[in-house]
Design a protein around this motif. Structure first.
Motif, PDB file in Angstrom:
ATOM      1  N   UNK A  97       0.820  -1.210   0.000  1.00 50.14           N
ATOM      2  CA  UNK A  97       0.000   0.000   0.000  1.00 50.14           C
ATOM      3  C   UNK A  97       0.856   1.263   0.000  1.00 50.14           C
ATOM      4  N   UNK A  98       1.904   1.291   0.797  1.00 50.13           N
ATOM      5  CA  UNK A  98       2.770   2.469   0.854  1.00 50.13           C
ATOM      6  C   UNK A  98       3.427   2.745  -0.488  1.00 50.13           C
ATOM      7  N   UNK A  99       3.862   1.696  -1.167  1.00 54.58           N
ATOM      8  CA  UNK A  99       4.505   1.859  -2.477  1.00 54.58           C
ATOM      9  C   UNK A  99       3.516   2.405  -3.489  1.00 54.58           C
ATOM     10  N   UNK A 100       2.334   1.827  -3.533  1.00 53.53           N
ATOM     11  CA  UNK A 100       1.333   2.288  -4.485  1.00 53.53           C
ATOM     12  C   UNK A 100       0.940   3.730  -4.205  1.00 53.53           C
ATOM     13  N   UNK A 101       0.771   4.050  -2.944  1.00 53.76           N
ATOM     14  CA  UNK A 101       0.423   5.416  -2.566  1.00 53.76           C
ATOM     15  C   UNK A 101       1.507   6.402  -2.983  1.00 53.76           C
ATOM     16  N   UNK A 102       2.746   6.027  -2.787  1.00 50.03           N
ATOM     17  CA  UNK A 102       3.867   6.925  -3.110  1.00 50.03           C
ATOM     18  C   UNK A 102       4.035   7.118  -4.608  1.00 50.03           C
ATOM     19  N   UNK A 103       3.829   6.051  -5.372  1.00 51.43           N
ATOM     20  CA  UNK A 103       4.036   6.127  -6.818  1.00 51.43           C
ATOM     21  C   UNK A 103       2.815   6.642  -7.575  1.00 51.43           C
ATOM     22  N   UNK A 104       1.657   6.554  -6.991  1.00 47.76           N
ATOM     23  CA  UNK A 104       0.409   6.887  -7.660  1.00 47.76           C
ATOM     24  C   UNK A 104       0.428   8.228  -8.403  1.00 47.76           C
ATOM     25  N   UNK A 120       8.117  -3.669  -7.612  1.00 49.10           N
ATOM     26  CA  UNK A 120       7.798  -5.005  -7.086  1.00 49.10           C
ATOM     27  C   UNK A 120       8.828  -5.457  -6.071  1.00 49.10           C
ATOM     28  N   UNK A 121       8.334  -5.876  -4.913  1.00 46.86           N
ATOM     29  CA  UNK A 121       9.196  -6.443  -3.882  1.00 46.86           C
ATOM     30  C   UNK A 121      10.103  -5.446  -3.190  1.00 46.86           C
ATOM     31  N   UNK A 122       9.924  -4.170  -3.451  1.00 46.01           N
ATOM     32  CA  UNK A 122      10.799  -3.153  -2.863  1.00 46.01           C
ATOM     33  C   UNK A 122      10.254  -2.694  -1.510  1.00 46.01           C
ATOM     34  N   UNK A 123      11.165  -2.237  -0.662  1.00 44.28           N
ATOM     35  CA  UNK A 123      10.774  -1.666   0.626  1.00 44.28           C
ATOM     36  C   UNK A 123      10.261  -0.246   0.406  1.00 44.28           C
ATOM     37  N   UNK A 124       9.670   0.317   1.431  1.00 48.03           N
ATOM     38  CA  UNK A 124       9.180   1.687   1.340  1.00 48.03           C
ATOM     39  C   UNK A 124      10.307   2.642   0.980  1.00 48.03           C
ATOM     40  N   UNK A 125      11.454   2.478   1.597  1.00 46.36           N
ATOM     41  CA  UNK A 125      12.585   3.372   1.313  1.00 46.36           C
ATOM     42  C   UNK A 125      13.076   3.229  -0.122  1.00 46.36           C
ATOM     43  N   UNK A 129      13.096   6.189  -3.195  1.00 42.73           N
ATOM     44  CA  UNK A 129      14.186   6.545  -4.119  1.00 42.73           C
ATOM     45  C   UNK A 129      13.708   6.508  -5.570  1.00 42.73           C
ATOM     46  N   UNK A 130      12.880   5.536  -5.891  1.00 39.94           N
ATOM     47  CA  UNK A 130      12.329   5.450  -7.250  1.00 39.94           C
ATOM     48  C   UNK A 130      11.472   6.683  -7.539  1.00 39.94           C
ATOM     49  N   UNK A 131      10.626   7.054  -6.592  1.00 38.77           N
ATOM     50  CA  UNK A 131       9.712   8.185  -6.785  1.00 38.77           C
ATOM     51  C   UNK A 131      10.457   9.506  -6.916  1.00 38.77           C
ATOM     52  N   UNK A 132      11.583   9.628  -6.265  1.00 35.12           N
ATOM     53  CA  UNK A 132      12.348  10.880  -6.331  1.00 35.12           C
ATOM     54  C   UNK A 132      12.780  11.221  -7.749  1.00 35.12           C
ATOM     55  N   UNK A 133      12.949  10.215  -8.588  1.00 33.89           N
ATOM     56  CA  UNK A 133      13.334  10.459  -9.981  1.00 33.89           C
ATOM     57  C   UNK A 133      12.246  11.205 -10.752  1.00 33.89           C
TER      58      UNK A 133
END
Length: 153
Positions: A97-104, A120-125, A129-133
């Motif tokens: 849920x946290x990943x989807x919320x952050x990337x949405x 996929x399979x990544x931690x929140x942190x 980092x992915x979203x910062x791009x």
């Protein structure tokens, strides 16, 4: 509820582990259904006729979610509404849920498949980092400093 607690306390570690695995799969399925409903409720702006100023207020006041729960679910609901492929990943536990919320907010028709696969399979942190791009970087302002007065020789 007390009987359930007593019954759980009598279970073996292996049985509790097995049941937890079943329960988490069920919880994910319910979460996906909840997000689909919330996304449609948001699309219709159905909170307005009910005199709620925002979907966030509706979630906290009517549904009793905490501010953090409401925030995560609203952003994720918007993500699955616009990119339904995220539902399967969430239901399968491949993203959380946290990943989807952050990337949405960063998902587009062009990048959704790749970005969700990357998460996929990544931690929140790691997802942070992915979203910062995808976020604009603040330009560093030039710094002007006054020099100290010259010293006498």
């Amino acid at each position: 509820m007390t009987q359930e607690m007593v019954a759980v306390s009598n279970l073996s570690d292996e049985e509790i582990d097995r049941r937890l695995q079943v329960l988490v799969r069920g919880e994910r399925r319910v979460l996906v259904v909840f997000l689909a409903h919330l996304g449609e409720f948001d699309r219709r702006r159905a909170h307005e006729p009910a005199s709620f100023t925002s979907l966030f207020v509706y979630c906290t006041k009517r549904l009793g979610l905490s501010e953090a729960e409401a925030y995560l679910r609203i952003r994720a609901a918007r993500g699955v509404r616009d990119h339904p492929e995220a539902m399967g990943l969430l239901a399968a536990g491949e993203i959380h849920l946290s990943a989807l919320s952050r990337l949405s907010p960063h998902l587009t028709a062009a990048n959704a498949a790749g970005l969700l696969a990357q998460a996929r399979g990544k931690t929140r942190r790691e997802v942070e980092r992915i979203a910062l791009d995808f976020e604009p970087r603040a330009l560093k302002a030039d710094v002007v400093r006054a020099l100290p007065p010259p010293t006498a020789v």
